[in-house]
Design an enzyme around this catalytic site. Structure first.
Site, PDB file in Angstrom:
ATOM      1  N   GLY A 170       0.816  -1.210   0.000  1.00 10.82           N
ATOM      2  CA  GLY A 170       0.000   0.000   0.000  1.00 10.82           C
ATOM      3  C   GLY A 170       0.847   1.256   0.000  1.00 10.82           C
ATOM      4  O   GLY A 170       0.588   2.210  -0.745  1.00 10.82           O
ATOM      5  N   ASP A 171       1.877   1.286   0.846  1.00 11.79           N
ATOM      6  CA  ASP A 171       2.788   2.433   0.880  1.00 11.79           C
ATOM      7  C   ASP A 171       3.509   2.599  -0.452  1.00 11.79           C
ATOM      8  O   ASP A 171       3.685   3.714  -0.944  1.00 11.79           O
ATOM      9  CB  ASP A 171       3.819   2.230   1.986  1.00 11.79           C
ATOM     10  CG  ASP A 171       3.229   2.328   3.373  1.00 11.79           C
ATOM     11  OD1 ASP A 171       2.850   3.425   3.778  1.00 11.79           O
ATOM     12  OD2 ASP A 171       3.145   1.286   4.051  1.00 11.79           O
ATOM     13  N   SER A 172       3.936   1.479  -1.025  1.00 15.38           N
ATOM     14  CA  SER A 172       4.709   1.543  -2.266  1.00 15.38           C
ATOM     15  C   SER A 172       3.864   2.025  -3.432  1.00 15.38           C
ATOM     16  O   SER A 172       4.330   2.809  -4.274  1.00 15.38           O
ATOM     17  CB  SER A 172       5.314   0.168  -2.571  1.00 15.38           C
ATOM     18  OG  SER A 172       6.186  -0.233  -1.536  1.00 15.38           O
TER      19      SER A 172
END
Length: 399
Positions: A170-172
Site C-alpha cells: 500500500g505504501d509503495s
C-alpha cells in the site's frame, strides 16, 4: 565516456517524511537525478534506519530506501530549525511529506506557508486518508490503506480470513502515485506556466485506484468480488500448481491460442479441439475441471521438466521465485537488476537495480543511504550559512 545526464537532473527535492511512502517517492526521484535533501530529526533520524535486518547497527532497507539522498538533521520543533527548512524550500522544486494532515501547518511548514515562500512549489502530500474528508486527521498506515482500498478483501482463500501481501504494498503504490503526480505537476508548469500545486495522495485511494473493475461490476451487477486463492475468476486458466518435486509454478494460459498450446503440451489434443473451450467464457465455465487436469499433469513431473515443456510450447509459466532464485537467474543478471554497492565497512552488498530503464538517460544509484546528518554542513553552507552560524545552530539544538 561521459555518463548521460539523468532526466531529473537540476530538480531539488526536500523530503519531509519517514519510513515508507514519502521516502520511497523521493527515492524514485533521486534515482533519476533529482537532488533529494532528506530532513531528519537529530535524535535518531528516520526510524527506518532501525527496521528489519540490521548490519553493523543500520538497516539494510535504509541503505536502499535512502540511496542517492543527502541527510540533513533539523529539529523541526526549534524555530531556527524551521527557518532552515523554509530557506531550503525557497530554492526547491518539490517537497515530499507524509506527516499526518495538520502537523506541518502547526510547525509553519504547511502548504499555505510554503507556497508563499515559493509560489512555484509542487508539494506531494502522502497520508492515510488525504488532506480532506472526515477521516483526514486520523492516522493511517499502508496496512489500513490496503484494507480500506479493497486489496485485503480479495486477497487469500475463501475459507480463511483475508491476508496481506508479503511487503508494504500500500505504501509503495502510494509512493508511485506521488512521484507520478509530482512529475505531472511539473509538466503542467513547464507547458502552461503558473504556480505550483499540491499533489494529494491518500493511501487508501492509491490502492483503490488499482482495483480493476471492482466498482462497475458492483454498480451494474451487484457483484462483490471475493477471495479466490490463486485463481482469477473470469480469466481461465491462470493458477499456481505444485510439481512432483514440491515446487510451485504459475501458469498463465488464458489466451485462446496459448490455451491450445498448453493442452497439446499436456498431451490433450482433444481439449485443444473442443469448441466449448475455444474462448475464455467457455473455459471459465469449466474452470474446476480444467484446473484439476492441469494440477494432475504438473504433479506428474518435476519443476524443470514442466518449465522446459511449457517454454517449448510458448506457454507463459514461472516458478514462484524466492530471493535466492533471483540471485541465480540469468534474466535478473542480464537486466542488471542486482546492483552491487559497498557498505560503509567495505563489504559488497547487492541492492535492486533501478526501474524503469530509460535508453538514453537511465537512472542509477550513486551512493547508499547516508549516515545521519552526513550532508548537514555542506547543504547549509551551499544555502549561505557560514560555518560559525552552522555551529551556533548545532549548539542551540536546531540542527
Amino acid at each position: 565516456m561521459t555518463a548521460p545526464t539523468k532526466p531529473l537532473a537540476g530538480l531539488k527535492v526536500i523530503e519531509l517524511g519517514t519510513l515508507i511512502a514519502g521516502p520511497f517517492a523521493a527515492r524514485i526521484l533521486a534515482e533519476f537525478g533529482a537532488e533529494v535533501i532528506k530532513i531528519e530529526s537529530p535524535d535518531g533520524g528516520d526510524p527506518l534506519r532501525k527496521w528489519r535486518k540490521l548490519y553493523e547497527g543500520t538497516s539494510l532497507w535504509w541503505y536502499l530506501q535512502a540511496r542517492n539522498k543527502k541527510s540533513v538533521t533539523v529539529n523541526l520543533k526549534h524555530p531556527d530549525g524551521v527557518e532552515v527548512v523554509r530557506r531550503l524550500v525557497a530554492e526547491a522544486d518539490i517537497v515530499v511529506e507524509n506527516f499526518r494532515p495538520g502537523v506541518l501547518d502547526k510547525l509553519g511548514l504547511g502548504w499555505e506557508a510554503l507556497s508563499k515562500i515559493n509560489p512555484g512549489l509542487v508539494m506531494v502530500r502522502l497520508s492515510g486518508f488525504g488532506q480532506s474528508g472526515p477521516m483526514a486527521q486520523q492516522p493511517g498506515f499502508g496496512a489500513i490503506g490496503e484494507s480500506m482500498g479493497g486489496l485485503r478483501y480479495v486477497t487469500g482463500f475463501p475459507d480463511r480470513p483475508p491476508v496481506k501481501t508479503g511487503i508494504s504494498i500500500g505504501d509503495s503504490i502510494a509512493a508511485l502515485w506521488g512521484a507520478l503526480g509530482a512529475l505531472m505537476a511539473l509538466r503542467h508548469k513547464e507547458v502552461n506556466g503558473g504556480a505550483g500545486q499540491v499533489v494529494d495522495v491518500a493511501l487508501y485511494e492509491a490502492v483503490f485506484a488499482m482495483m480493476e473493475s471492482l466498482v462497475p461490476e458492483f454498480d451494474v451487477f451487484g457483484f462483490v468480488r471475493e477471495r479466490t486463492g490463486n485463481i482469477m475468476p473470469g480469466i481461465t486458466p491462470s493458477n499456481t500448481h505444485t510439481t512432483r518435486d514440491r515446487r510451485h509454478i504459475t501458469i498463465g494460459a488464458n489466451g485462446d491460442a496459448i490455451f491450445r498450446r498448453l493442452v497439446k503440451a499436456m498431451g490433450r489434443d482433444d481439449l485443444a479441439e473442443d469448441p466449448t473451450l475455444a474462448d475464455n467464457a467457455g473455459r471459465d465455465a469449466r474452470r474446476d475441471e480444467l484446473y484439476a487436469l492441469i494440477d494432475a499433469w504438473v504433479a506428474q513431473h518435476d519443476e524443470a521438466a514442466v518449465l522446459a515443456t511449457l517454454a517449448a510450447a510458448e506457454v507463459p509459466a514461472s516458478r514462484i521465485y524466492s530471493v535466492a532464485d533471483m540471485f541465480a537467474d540469468p534474466q535478473f543478471l542480464a537486466r542488471e537488476m542486482l546492483h552491487t554497492v559497498k557498505l560503509p565497512d567495505g563489504r559488497d552488498c547487492h541492492m535492486p537495480g533501478v526501474v524503469p530503464k530509460l535508453s538514453a538517460t537511465p537512472g542509477g544509484a550513486e551512493w547508499i543511504g547516508p549516515a545521519l546528518g552526513e550532508h548537514t554542513d555542506a547543504v547549509l553552507q551551499a544555502l549561505g550559512y557560514a560555518p560559525a552560524e552552522i555551529e551556533a545552530l548545532r549548539q542551540a539544538g536546531a540542527i
